[in-house]
Design a protein around this motif. Structure first.
Motif, PDB file in Angstrom:
ATOM      1  N   CYS A   1      37.236  41.031  44.232  1.00 26.40           N
ATOM      2  CA  CYS A   1      37.525  40.669  45.528  1.00 26.40           C
ATOM      3  C   CYS A   1      37.856  41.298  46.733  1.00 26.40           C
ATOM      4  CB  CYS A   1      38.625  39.596  45.065  1.00 26.40           C
ATOM      5  SG  CYS A   1      40.716  40.947  44.382  1.00 26.40           S
TER       6      CYS A   1
ATOM      7  N   LYS B   1      35.282  37.189  47.843  1.00 31.69           N
ATOM      8  CA  LYS B   1      36.670  36.024  47.700  1.00 31.69           C
ATOM      9  C   LYS B   1      38.013  37.048  47.618  1.00 31.69           C
ATOM     10  CE  LYS B   1      39.155  34.828  44.000  1.00 31.69           C
ATOM     11  NZ  LYS B   1      39.751  35.052  44.282  1.00 31.69           N
ATOM     12  N   ASN B   2      39.499  36.193  48.655  1.00 26.06           N
ATOM     13  CA  ASN B   2      40.227  36.914  48.556  1.00 26.06           C
ATOM     14  C   ASN B   2      40.781  36.940  47.670  1.00 26.06           C
ATOM     15  OD1 ASN B   2      40.142  36.416  51.577  1.00 26.06           O
ATOM     16  ND2 ASN B   2      41.778  34.446  51.537  1.00 26.06           N
ATOM     17  N   CYS B   3      41.693  37.967  47.338  1.00 27.11           N
ATOM     18  CA  CYS B   3      42.159  38.857  46.217  1.00 27.11           C
ATOM     19  C   CYS B   3      43.704  37.149  46.011  1.00 27.11           C
ATOM     20  CB  CYS B   3      42.657  39.917  46.063  1.00 27.11           C
ATOM     21  SG  CYS B   3      41.596  41.153  46.286  1.00 27.11           S
TER      22      CYS B   3
ATOM     23  N   ASP C   1      42.898  41.260  40.873  1.00 30.10           N
ATOM     24  CA  ASP C   1      42.400  39.649  40.027  1.00 30.10           C
ATOM     25  C   ASP C   1      41.583  39.647  39.269  1.00 30.10           C
ATOM     26  OD1 ASP C   1      41.627  37.178  42.437  1.00 30.10           O
ATOM     27  OD2 ASP C   1      41.108  37.343  40.769  1.00 30.10           O
TER      28      ASP C   1
END
Length: 126
Positions: free
Chosen positions: A103, A111-113, A99
């Protein structure tokens, strides 16, 4: 669209070694945080190791420091994770991810990648 393809993984006895590799394609201009996170049944996602393509910054989870080594080959858009002295607790599905910002627990990013591979299973037996 960045695509990530993983190779490696498998089964090994505790104390053994495995190497994971990840090749990226479809890159656009700029730098990324790339690395591996893992997910085991009943456990939280854990960022394992990561590297920033724009510099030499690396990240390792405390649980793997001194045992895992991440490296990159920018010319090949490839990344390698050498895992030594594997423990039963290392058993998980390992995902290559990337990302523009941290991530997946890598570099403590929450955060989600945006980009991730299909994952590869690593099983360590006692």
């Amino acid at each position: 669209q960045v695509q990530l393809a993983e190779l490696g993984g498998g089964s090994v006895q505790a104390g053994g070694s495995l190497t994971l590799s990840c090749t990226a394609s479809g890159y656009t201009y700029g730098h990324y945080y790339m690395g591996w996170f893992r997910q085991a049944p009943g456990k939280e996602r854990e960022g394992v190791a990561a590297i920033y393509t724009g510099g030499d910054n690396t990240y390792y989870a405390d649980s793997v420091k001194g045992r895992f080594t991440i490296s990159r080959d920018n010319a090949q858009n490839a990344m390698t994770l050498i895992m030594n002295t594997l423990k039963v607790d290392d058993t998980a599905r390992y995902y290559c991810a990337a990302d523009r910002i941290p991530c997946g627990g890598m570099f403590n990013g929450r955060k989600n990648c945006t980009y991730r591979g299909q994952g590869t299973q690593v099983t360590v037996s006692s």
